[in-house]
Design a protein around this motif. Structure first.
Motif, short mmCIF file in Angstrom:
data_model
loop_
_atom_site.label_atom_id
_atom_site.label_comp_id
_atom_site.label_asym_id
_atom_site.label_seq_id
_atom_site.Cartn_x
_atom_site.Cartn_y
_atom_site.Cartn_z
N GLY A 188 0.76 -1.19 0.04
CA GLY A 188 -0.03 0.05 0.00
C GLY A 188 0.80 1.47 -0.03
N ASP A 189 0.68 2.02 -0.86
CA ASP A 189 1.34 3.55 -1.13
C ASP A 189 0.98 4.15 0.13
N GLU A 190 -0.24 3.98 0.78
CA GLU A 190 -0.46 4.81 1.96
C GLU A 190 0.10 4.41 3.33
N LEU A 191 1.01 3.48 3.40
CA LEU A 191 1.50 2.83 4.54
C LEU A 191 2.68 3.35 4.81
N THR A 192 2.80 3.52 6.46
CA THR A 192 4.17 4.23 7.03
C THR A 192 4.46 3.27 8.06
N PRO A 193 5.87 2.93 8.39
CA PRO A 193 5.84 2.05 9.46
C PRO A 193 5.53 2.66 10.76
N ILE A 194 5.44 1.93 11.98
CA ILE A 194 4.99 2.69 13.02
C ILE A 194 6.45 3.07 13.75
N GLY A 195 6.19 4.26 14.60
CA GLY A 195 7.43 4.78 14.90
C GLY A 195 7.91 5.98 14.04
N GLU A 196 7.53 6.03 12.82
CA GLU A 196 8.03 7.24 11.94
C GLU A 196 6.73 8.27 11.82
N LYS A 197 7.20 9.65 11.53
CA LYS A 197 6.16 10.48 11.31
C LYS A 197 5.48 10.14 10.02
N LEU A 198 4.05 10.42 10.21
CA LEU A 198 3.25 10.13 8.70
C LEU A 198 3.64 11.31 7.98
N PRO A 199 3.90 10.97 6.67
CA PRO A 199 4.53 12.03 5.71
C PRO A 199 3.28 13.01 5.11
N SER A 200 2.02 12.29 5.00
CA SER A 200 1.01 13.41 4.59
C SER A 200 -0.20 12.83 5.06
N VAL A 201 -1.08 13.82 4.77
CA VAL A 201 -2.53 13.61 5.63
C VAL A 201 -3.28 12.39 5.18
N ASN A 202 -3.00 11.76 3.96
CA ASN A 202 -3.56 10.73 3.48
C ASN A 202 -2.59 9.42 3.76
N LYS A 230 5.28 -0.82 -1.94
CA LYS A 230 4.30 0.20 -2.73
C LYS A 230 3.75 -0.77 -3.73
N ASP A 231 2.45 0.07 -3.96
CA ASP A 231 1.64 -0.64 -4.95
C ASP A 231 2.14 -0.45 -6.29
N ASP A 232 2.97 -1.69 -6.50
CA ASP A 232 3.66 -1.42 -7.87
C ASP A 232 4.01 -2.98 -8.18
N LEU A 233 3.30 -3.30 -9.37
CA LEU A 233 3.23 -4.63 -9.93
C LEU A 233 4.85 -5.27 -9.79
N ASP A 234 5.77 -4.55 -10.28
CA ASP A 234 6.99 -5.41 -10.38
C ASP A 234 7.46 -5.64 -8.94
#
Ligand code: AMP
Ligand code: MG
Length: 410
Positions: A188-202, A230-234
């Motif tokens: 998922g492109d929207e995902l951030t590992p726990i412990g890091e700052k969320l990079p954007s509102v979405n 990331k949401d990337d086929l390859d």
């Protein structure tokens, strides 16, 4: 409406269990008993000895013979026997023996009378023969475990209690299954590992990988963590290939539904033998199961509650079955004291709370909102309320099936 027929939950679980049973997971290792807590026995454990290994006294007291039961007169004390000390080979007729807990009881003893139940007068005792029963306070050889008997079958989870039994047999090493290797990643492109700052509102935190990891660790698996992809086929395709080389099972979350970014599904179609299931369960309808090279594959839906429930209800039985354990569930019927929202068609695993009502009877309550994004529905829960597919809304007072959580969830 989709034309894909829904698989019932029990059909899906049975297919998974059949696959597990066709695999003979044989990777074992010998480890110290001390390191074996919660590991799984890989062979039946046969007792090398009897426990107790000799008849011994359960009390500090006096050993008597049957013939002396009739005597209401004073019975002289011939000798004393202590745990771990000399045995008595010549016990004179018409006498008793002072005996301590754990000491060898002579073969011709009828019972041990606890010292509180005798009247001691100098070097003799008086007792009430009416109160003496055959074998009283004698721990007989093999009463707990017989030499040559199976103490535990293969597949037994070695809890502290079970390891204690093995320690009484003097065993110091044990053959267990090597941890099953499970590769995990989230997509998922929207995902951030726990412990890091969320990079954007979405952006959101990748809670699924955390949950799946905890559950698999509790099941004794070794985790190979591939992180967030990331949401990337390859990228997804390459990660799946690599994961399948390193692990016995690959577990992913997200991307197995019908959205335009559900690349896990596309990647799998290229490299694996995967069935995409729509299971008639809630939460957790989309689920993928199959093989990539020699690894099994489980694709969990992305919604956190769906991930949790499918990991618990489908991946956990798979792992238990590979370890030759059964996934017995502690299920019973109780009255619900909440109204439960339910649509006909799918088996619901709602989160509930079993507790006693004011009359001391066990009842179950709902934990509230049950949406597949509301992980807090687990916070107060101690069970699933399992609502059959054909049922609709449920009114308080109706009987429902309750499945208590395996204690590793709590
Ligand atoms: P998907 O199955 O990929 O379509 O995701 C369904 C929903 O679950 C979306 O709202 C995602 O943002 C969310 N989701 C997917 N993966 C995760 C994750 N690893 N942790 C938390 N939420 C997730
Ligand atoms: Mg996604």
């Amino acid at each position: 409406m989709s034309s894909t027929p829904l698989l019932s939950f029990s059909e899906a679980k049975n297919l998974i269990l059949q696959t597990a049973q066709s695999i003979n997971y044989q990777q074992t290792e010998s480890i110290k008993l001390f390191d074996a807590v919660n590991r799984i026995a890989a062979k039946p454990i046969i007792s090398p000895m009897n426990i107790p290994s000799f008849d011994n006294s359960a009390m500090d007291g006096y050993a008597i013979r049957e013939a002396d039961l009739q005597n209401s007169h004073l019975l002289p004390i011939a000798d004393s026997v202590f745990a771990g000390q000399k045995q008595i080979n010549n016990w004179p007729k018409n006498s008793c023996l002072r005996i301590m807990t754990g000491a060898v009881v002579p073969k011709d003893a009828y019972a041990v009378i606890m010292q509180e139940n005798v009247q001691k007068i100098d070097q003799a005792i008086r007792f009430d023969p009416e109160k003496i029963k055959a074998g009283q306070n004698i721990r007989y050889i093999g009463e707990s475990v017989c030499a040559g008997s199976e103490v535990f079958p293969a597949g037994e989870k070695l809890t502290i209690a079970k390891l204690t039994t093995l320690a009484t047999l003097g065993l110091s090493e044990i053959t267990v299954y090597k941890p099953i290797k499970v590769a995990i990643f989230s997509t998922g492109d929207e995902l951030t590992p726990i412990g890091e700052k969320l990079p954007s509102v979405n952006s959101i935190y990748d809670s699924n990988r955390f949950t799946v990891q905890l559950m698999l660790k509790a099941l004794g698996c070794e985790i190979i963590d591939f992180g967030i992809i990331k949401d990337d086929l390859d990228l997804i395709s390459n990660t799946l290939k690599q994961a399948s080389k390193e692990a016995d099972i690959v577990v992913t979350s997200g991307g197995v539904s019908v959205g335009d970014a559900d690349y896990t599904k596309m990647a799998l179609a290229q490299i694996g033998e995967i069935d995409f299931w729509k299971i008639a369960m809630k939460p957790g309808k989309p689920f993928a199961f199959g093989k990539i090279n020699n690894a099994l594959f489980c694709g969990l839906p992305g919604n956190p509650v769906s991930t949790f429930v499918t990991c618990y209800q489908l991946v956990r039985p798979l792992i238990l079955a590979l370890y030759k354990q059964n996934s017995h569930t502690n299920t019973f019927i109780l009255k619900t004291v909440s109204n439960l929202k339910k649509s006909v068609g799918r088996l619901d695993f709602q989160r509930g709370y079993v507790h006693a009502n004011e009359n001391g009877e066990l009842v179950v309550s709902s934990t509230g909102e049950q949406g597949s994004h509301i992980t807090s529905s687990f916070n107060q829960a101690n069970c699933f309320i399992v609502l059959e597919a054909e049922r609709g809304n449920i009114t308080q007072g109706e009987l429902v099936t309750v499945e208590m959580f395996d204690s590793f969830l709590l």
